[in-house]
Design a protein around this motif. Structure first.
Motif: not given
Length: 497
Positions: A163, A221-224, A55, A154, A159, A146, A57, A144
């Motif tokens: 995930t 917001q977490l994206h692939t 990830v 957080y 997290l 973030l 960030i 990924a």
């Protein structure tokens, strides 16, 4: 029937329709909250499993010296493999100690913290994010991405709770629950805490059930990697609602957006009406762009996504147009009062009894989705609609009792004129409450503002404050006022333990 009678009854019908438009947001809210219990059965957990991708960030930062250090420390304490985390702080030409703080943390956490500095700042969050995303995409390390804000904290397990949903290749993005986390809360942050309970663990659970998410939380917001590339490898810079546009674009490509209510992120929210006004005005003006940009999506069901579902569209527009609906409904009630008082009384009671029942239903059910916050804010849950609106709801439910008690309270007698004036005041209170909320903002910088502003907000209601801000966004759009990114000042008041 003569012409005058025809015109009168036509006016009655028109006013009755206008008055009852107020039921649209009431029914939409109740229907949305009715979907929440189904989240126990209709959710994404069956396809989620332990998954720990690499990830990256990305943290946009402008003059965040007071908070950025604590945020980085907490990220390094996440229950997540250290070697699978990299923090990219994108300094937007800060004039404070932000870059120095980040350099100290980079030395403390070698290989885990990267400072990216922009020489030209002030273009807004999206431009700052894109500077970082461009750098991150230059190699294939990131699996990924973030996107977060510099001030949020957080919780340790947040997290990995997010995930796990990315184990499903159909998921493009995951959002967390942004919770108001100030250590020293005041009346306004307590109202914001209640609002966030209703709008996130409550409403977004319902949106999980209905299959369409309105907005990924901007600070969580977490994206692939695949999703980042599918939406163009960058964040939209043409709007103040870049997080909402990212959410829509993700779903329009056929990827799912999932809200994870158990992943909690603490945020410091505005403590003054002026700060909240600027923040929400930015959001509201961004939603104007979203509404216009996706005009070919609304109310057009699709097999690819659920953004075109009627349920989603009605909910979106009932919130976006809520100030207009409030004004139109009051106009209808006042018109009925002059044309046909009996119909006016019936419409008023239908409208406000419906509002009262929906309010109790949504508040009780919504509060259960975050019992800890709700217990700490019980007084502000009760006062959320405002003291006067609460009295109006009680008047609709118990008219005989209230119309005797209220005049007695103010030493008035229930003559025909007094009753008419009192009824008229009740009918026009909804739009007037927005004016009261606006006056609360104007009073805040004055010597009396310390006590007058909270008093006016308690009277008008926090919801009326939000509607006043939305109405201001209409005026700003109509006058083509400059759309600016006004940063919310943060000073590190989050309770980190």
């Amino acid at each position: 029937m003569d012409l005058l009678s025809v015109l009168t009854w036509t006016g009655v019908i028109v006013c009755l329709v206008l008055a009852l438009t107020g039921l649209v947001p009431v029914i939409a809210a109740a229907a949305t909250f009715a979907a929440i219990p189904f989240h126990a059965f209709v959710n994404h957990y069956r396809k989620a499993e332990p998954y720990l991708p690499r990830v990256a960030i990305v943290v946009p930062a402008w003059n965040e010296g007071a908070v950025i250090g604590a945020s980085i420390d907490r990220l390094m304490q996440l229950e997540y493999p250290r070697e699978a985390l990299r923090i990219y702080v994108v300094d937007d030409a800060s004039t404070d100690a932000t870059p120095d703080v980040v350099r100290e943390k980079a030395a403390l956490y070698p290989g885990s913290v990267v400072l990216l500095r922009r020489d030209k700042g002030g273009e807004g969050k999206a431009h700052t994010l894109n500077h970082g995303i461009t750098e991150i995409l230059k190699d294939d390390w990131m699996e990924a991405l973030l996107i977060m804000d510099a001030d949020v904290i957080y919780l340790p397990d947040s997290l990995r709770r997010m995930t796990r949903h990315l184990a499903d290749p159909e998921v493009g993005a995951v959002s967390a629950y942004i919770r108001e986390g100030s250590a020293d809360r005041n009346y306004l942050t307590k109202f914001i805490a209640v609002e966030y309970v209703l709008s996130q663990p409550a409403v977004r659970r319902a949106q999980n059930v209905l299959g369409a998410q309105a907005c990924l939380a901007g600070g969580a917001q977490l994206h692939t990697r695949e999703n980042v590339l599918a939406i163009g490898g960058r964040i939209d810079t043409s709007s103040l609602a870049e997080d909402t546009i990212t959410t829509f674009e993700t779903q329009l490509t056929g990827r799912k957006v999932v809200f994870e209510p158990m992943a909690e992120v603490l945020a410091e929210e505005p403590r003054a009406v002026e700060g909240l006004w600027k923040q929400r005005l930015r959001w509201a003006r961004g939603n104007v762009t979203v509404t216009s940009r996706y005009r070919n999506v609304w109310f057009r069901p699709s097999r690819t996504h659920h953004l075109g579902a009627w349920t989603f569209g009605i909910t979106w527009f009932s919130l976006w147009l809520l100030p207009v609906i409030m004004i139109v409904s009051s106009i209808g009630l006042v018109g009925l009062l002059f044309l046909q008082s009996e119909f006016a009384t019936t419409a008023f009671r239908i409208l406000w009894i419906g509002a009262a029942l929906a309010y109790v239903f949504t508040l009780v059910l919504g509060s259960l989705t975050d019992g800890r916050t709700s217990r700490r804010s019980i007084g502000h849950i009760i006062l959320f609609p405002g003291i006067v609106n609460t009295i109006v709801m009680l008047t609709a439910l118990f008219p005989g009792l209230m119309l005797v008690w209220l005049p007695g309270l103010f030493g008035a007698t229930l003559s025909g004129t007094t009753l008419f004036v009192l009824t008229l005041a009740i009918y026009i209170w909804i739009p007037v409450s927005m004016v009261v909320a606006w006056l609360a903002r104007k009073a805040e910088p004055t010597r009396a503002g310390r006590w007058l502003t909270p008093t006016l907000i308690y009277l008008a209601g926090y919801g009326s404050l939000l509607c006043a801000i939305t109405f201001d966004s209409y005026l700003k759009e109509l006058s083509h006022a400059e759309a600016r990114w006004d940063k919310t000042e943060k000073v590190g008041r989050i309770a980190t333990s």
